[in-house]
Structure formats: C-alpha cells, structure tokens
Design a protein around this motif. Structure first.
Motif, short mmCIF file in Angstrom:
data_model
loop_
_atom_site.label_atom_id
_atom_site.label_comp_id
_atom_site.label_asym_id
_atom_site.label_seq_id
_atom_site.Cartn_x
_atom_site.Cartn_y
_atom_site.Cartn_z
N TYR A 51 0.81 -1.22 0.00
CA TYR A 51 0.00 0.00 0.00
C TYR A 51 0.84 1.27 0.00
O TYR A 51 0.56 2.20 -0.77
CB TYR A 51 -0.98 -0.01 1.18
CG TYR A 51 -1.95 1.14 1.18
CD1 TYR A 51 -2.89 1.27 0.17
CD2 TYR A 51 -1.90 2.11 2.17
CE1 TYR A 51 -3.79 2.32 0.16
CE2 TYR A 51 -2.79 3.17 2.17
CZ TYR A 51 -3.73 3.27 1.16
OH TYR A 51 -4.61 4.31 1.15
N PRO A 52 1.92 1.35 0.80
CA PRO A 52 2.76 2.56 0.70
C PRO A 52 3.41 2.73 -0.68
O PRO A 52 3.53 3.86 -1.17
CB PRO A 52 3.83 2.36 1.78
CG PRO A 52 3.22 1.41 2.74
CD PRO A 52 2.32 0.52 1.93
N GLU A 60 -4.29 5.43 -5.75
CA GLU A 60 -5.13 5.45 -4.56
C GLU A 60 -6.23 4.43 -4.73
O GLU A 60 -7.06 4.55 -5.62
CB GLU A 60 -5.73 6.84 -4.35
CG GLU A 60 -4.73 7.91 -4.00
CD GLU A 60 -4.19 7.80 -2.59
OE1 GLU A 60 -4.89 7.23 -1.72
OE2 GLU A 60 -3.07 8.25 -2.37
N VAL A 61 -6.25 3.41 -3.89
CA VAL A 61 -7.31 2.41 -3.98
C VAL A 61 -8.35 2.59 -2.89
O VAL A 61 -9.40 1.98 -2.95
CB VAL A 61 -6.75 0.97 -3.93
CG1 VAL A 61 -5.97 0.67 -5.18
CG2 VAL A 61 -5.92 0.74 -2.70
N ARG A 65 -10.73 10.65 1.36
CA ARG A 65 -11.45 11.54 2.27
C ARG A 65 -11.91 10.82 3.53
O ARG A 65 -12.43 11.43 4.44
CB ARG A 65 -12.66 12.13 1.57
CG ARG A 65 -12.27 13.01 0.41
CD ARG A 65 -13.48 13.62 -0.23
NE ARG A 65 -13.07 14.23 -1.48
CZ ARG A 65 -13.83 14.40 -2.52
NH1 ARG A 65 -15.09 14.02 -2.46
NH2 ARG A 65 -13.39 14.95 -3.61
N ALA A 66 -11.76 9.50 3.55
CA ALA A 66 -12.19 8.74 4.72
C ALA A 66 -11.26 9.03 5.89
O ALA A 66 -10.08 9.33 5.70
CB ALA A 66 -12.18 7.25 4.40
N TYR A 77 -7.36 -2.66 1.38
CA TYR A 77 -7.03 -4.04 1.10
C TYR A 77 -8.11 -4.70 0.23
O TYR A 77 -7.80 -5.36 -0.76
CB TYR A 77 -6.84 -4.81 2.41
CG TYR A 77 -6.47 -6.26 2.22
CD1 TYR A 77 -5.26 -6.62 1.65
CD2 TYR A 77 -7.34 -7.27 2.64
CE1 TYR A 77 -4.91 -7.94 1.50
CE2 TYR A 77 -7.00 -8.60 2.48
CZ TYR A 77 -5.79 -8.93 1.90
OH TYR A 77 -5.45 -10.25 1.74
N ARG A 78 -9.36 -4.48 0.58
CA ARG A 78 -10.46 -5.05 -0.22
C ARG A 78 -10.49 -4.44 -1.61
O ARG A 78 -10.73 -5.15 -2.59
CB ARG A 78 -11.79 -4.84 0.49
CG ARG A 78 -12.00 -5.82 1.63
CD ARG A 78 -13.39 -5.74 2.23
NE ARG A 78 -13.53 -4.49 2.99
CZ ARG A 78 -14.42 -3.55 2.73
NH1 ARG A 78 -15.27 -3.70 1.74
NH2 ARG A 78 -14.48 -2.45 3.46
N ALA A 79 -10.25 -3.15 -1.72
CA ALA A 79 -10.25 -2.50 -3.04
C ALA A 79 -9.11 -3.01 -3.91
O ALA A 79 -9.29 -3.23 -5.12
CB ALA A 79 -10.17 -0.99 -2.88
#
Length: 162
Positions: A51-52, A60-61, A65-66, A77-79
């Motif tokens: 992810y990093p 960006e997956v 804004r979350a 992870y799910r995305a």
C-alpha cells in the motif's frame, strides 16, 4: 505444354505476430504480476509494504477523504484485491483474444480476420486495465493496423494460358 501451378510458401505475418506477442508478454507481466502480488499478500503485508508503494506511485485504492483509522486499511485491502481480480479477469480476456488472433494470423495470413481479434485484444487490455496500460494496448492496435494496411496478394498460377 501442360499448365503448371507453382505453389509458393505461404506469406508470413511476422511483424504483426511479434507486436502481438510483445503485448501479450507485457500484459501478462503487468496485469498478472499485480494480481499475483496483491492476492499473495495478507492484509498486514499489504498495508506494510504494498500500500505505501502504491500510494507513492500515485495509485489510490481507498477513499482519500475517509478518516484515517483501521477501517481505511481494510477498505484499501479489499479494493486492491478487487482490482487484482479485475486485472486477472482482464488478462484471461487478453490471452483468449490474442491466442485466437495469433492462430488465425498463422493459419490464414491473407485474411484480415486476425486483425479484428488483435483489435479486440487491445480493447480488452485498454478497458480492463482502466486505461492504465495504454502503451501495451497500443501494441495490439499496431498489430491490428498492420493487418489493415499490409496487403498480401493472392497466389497466381504460372504457365496458365493467356
């Protein structure tokens, strides 16, 4: 004197097939590689390593804004797993259409139907990768364009009465 027909070696579509094979290898490398890496990692390894790297590359997956908490990591992870599944499905489509195109290019090089299959492979690669792999899709479009532009004459009989 009897009329004879000379049979020539069938024409080759080497340029078209090479362009399609290079596109096939690159799509396997990028689409399949992403699917294997993401599906092979558990959530902790994904959040720590993958992810990093994805965010530093501008991918960006997760919803930016979350609020930053554990749910965002789970969402990312799910995305990413969903995207990996989509890429794997896209790779199967590219493999299938390209295999048919290569088969027809070798079997019937005078017909242009293989060019349509290479065009389909390019569209599957382009749309399935969500426009990310446009350079790879260009190779399939190149092969399809070469089928459209390059004309191979029909064989002629030699010694036929005029």
């Amino acid at each position: 004197m009897s009329s004879t027909t000379r049979t020539e070696a069938p024409p080759r579509r080497t340029g078209e097939i090479v362009a399609a094979c290079i596109g096939l290898v690159l799509s396997g490398l990028f689409l399949g590689g992403f699917a294997v890496v993401v599906n092979g990692a558990d959530e902790q390894a994904f959040l720590a390593d993958i992810y990093p790297a994805m965010t530093s590359a501008g991918i960006e997956v997760a919803n930016p804004r979350a609020p930053a908490h554990a749910a965002q990591g789970d969402e990312a992870y799910r995305a990413a797993r969903t995207l990996a599944g989509w890429f794997g499905f896209t790779l199967l489509g590219v493999l299938a259409t390209n295999a048919v195109g290569i088969f027809l290019a070798r079997r019937r090089p005078r017909r242009r139907i293989a060019g349509w299959w290479f065009l389909a492979a390019g569209l599957v690669c382009l749309i399935g990768s969500q426009l990310i792999l446009y350079p790879v899709a260009f190779l399939f479009f190149l092969a399809a364009g070469m089928f459209a532009v390059r004309k191979i004459p029909q064989p002629e009989s030699i010694g036929a009465p005029e």
